[in-house]
Design a protein around this motif. Structure first.
Motif, PDB file in Angstrom:
ATOM      1  N   THR A  83       0.838  -1.205   0.000  1.00 50.23           N
ATOM      2  CA  THR A  83       0.000   0.000   0.000  1.00 50.23           C
ATOM      3  C   THR A  83       0.872   1.253   0.000  1.00 50.23           C
ATOM      4  N   ALA A  84       1.904   1.264   0.841  1.00 49.52           N
ATOM      5  CA  ALA A  84       2.798   2.419   0.916  1.00 49.52           C
ATOM      6  C   ALA A  84       3.540   2.624  -0.394  1.00 49.52           C
ATOM      7  N   ALA A  85       4.032   1.540  -0.998  1.00 50.02           N
ATOM      8  CA  ALA A  85       4.762   1.647  -2.266  1.00 50.02           C
ATOM      9  C   ALA A  85       3.864   2.194  -3.367  1.00 50.02           C
ATOM     10  N   GLN A  86       2.635   1.686  -3.452  1.00 52.56           N
ATOM     11  CA  GLN A  86       1.690   2.164  -4.458  1.00 52.56           C
ATOM     12  C   GLN A  86       1.380   3.640  -4.253  1.00 52.56           C
ATOM     13  N   ALA A  87       1.198   4.041  -3.007  1.00 54.01           N
ATOM     14  CA  ALA A  87       0.903   5.455  -2.711  1.00 54.01           C
ATOM     15  C   ALA A  87       2.075   6.351  -3.106  1.00 54.01           C
ATOM     16  N   LEU A  88       3.293   5.906  -2.868  1.00 56.41           N
ATOM     17  CA  LEU A  88       4.460   6.702  -3.251  1.00 56.41           C
ATOM     18  C   LEU A  88       4.561   6.824  -4.769  1.00 56.41           C
ATOM     19  N   ARG A  89       4.219   5.758  -5.486  1.00 54.28           N
ATOM     20  CA  ARG A  89       4.216   5.836  -6.947  1.00 54.28           C
ATOM     21  C   ARG A  89       3.241   6.897  -7.428  1.00 54.28           C
ATOM     22  N   GLU A  90       2.177   7.102  -6.668  1.00 59.96           N
ATOM     23  CA  GLU A  90       1.150   8.084  -7.024  1.00 59.96           C
ATOM     24  C   GLU A  90       1.369   9.429  -6.336  1.00 59.96           C
TER      25      GLU A  90
END
Length: 293
Positions: A83-90
């Motif tokens: 979840t954190a990785a996906q949020a950082l990508r966005e």
């Protein structure tokens, strides 16, 4: 002539009753068709029937349940870091920080799982150790996914899972994807910090190695205002790194107490292997940069 009070009606079968005979207000509904909604959602009967000890020693049940609880914590922590990785990508830092924060509480609970095993004597562990056979924690596919997210990549760690197509495919995918820290550094680069091109373009299937350019970026960030949101990101990652380090050390100490320096289950080097793992820092430049702030 005085009027007699009307007799009290009997409570319904699913209605809780107080000590004076009066129905308890808002009593829970107890009669369900089939299983309960709780069981349908939580699948508790599945979880509580997954234990199949292979010895007569009562301590083996403790070992089995504790290990299975650890696997569940691995699962939710991997979910949080994805979840954190996906949020950082966005470029969604608040969502990433929230997921990292939740994962610290989950890591604390994971680390507490060592308590039932932390004081095993060699005799107590030996009573059911043979039941493990060649089994070892390093064969855990979910723990391997957790390590891959931390940047501890190694293609050789897929080998034990060749006979399990689903786990092998999930690990192969995790091996080729950027780690959580890779996403952090790409995020910092988009925020205008000079992350070296060699770091941004590195092969994601390889283990992350510390870079002096990344260290300088964290030094710059930590030299800024304490309330800066990038410092919050750094501190969130540092908290995760510290708790992972504690997990590894607790594992090391528990193993030392239970089996000393003997060869580990699954043919590993046991304590020597765990000492090597415990010596490694997660997100290394976050630690070394502090010497220059």
């Amino acid at each position: 002539m005085s009027q007699q009070p009307a007799p009290k009606s009997a409570p319904a079968p699913d209605e809780a009753v107080l000590s004076d005979g009066e129905p308890e207000p808002e009593a829970p509904h107890l009669d369900f068709q089939g299983t309960t909604p709780y069981e349908d959602y939580v699948r508790a009967s599945v979880l509580t029937h997954l234990q199949h000890p292979l010895s007569d020693d009562p301590g083996e049940m403790v070992f089995l349940v504790t290990t299975q609880v650890m696997e569940l914590w691995f699962t939710v922590i991997v979910h949080e870091w994805h979840t954190a990785a996906q949020a950082l990508r966005e470029d969604d830092l608040p969502t990433a920080l929230a997921a990292l924060g939740r994962s610290t509480y989950e890591l604390e609970s994971l680390n507490a799982s060592w308590k039932p095993l932390a004081h095993l004597t060699p005799g107590q562990f030996n009573a059911y150790r043979s039941a493990l056979g060649d089994g070892s924690g390093f064969q855990s596919a979910m723990y391997r996914r957790l390590e891959f997210l931390l940047g501890e990549k190694s293609a050789s760690m897929l080998v034990p899972h060749r006979g399990a197509p689903r786990e092998h495919a999930e690990l192969e995918k995790a091996l080729t994807e950027p780690s959580l820290y890779d996403e952090v550094l790409r995020f910092l680069d988009r925020r205008g910090h000079a992350i070296p091109a060699a770091v941004l373009d590195r092969d994601p299937t390889r283990r992350y190695e510390p870079d002096p350019g990344v260290e300088r970026v964290w030094q710059e960030i930590y030299s800024g205002r304490c309330e800066d949101e990038l410092i919050q990101l750094g501190e969130g990652l540092t908290e995760v790194a510290e708790l992972v380090w504690r997990w590894r050390n607790d594992h090391l100490v528990a193993t030392r107490r239970a089996m000393g320096a003997k060869t580990g289950t699954g043919g590993s080097a046991g304590v020597a292997w765990l000492e090597k793992r415990a010596a490694k820092n997660v997100f290394p430049e976050l630690w070394t940069a502090r010497s220059y702030v």
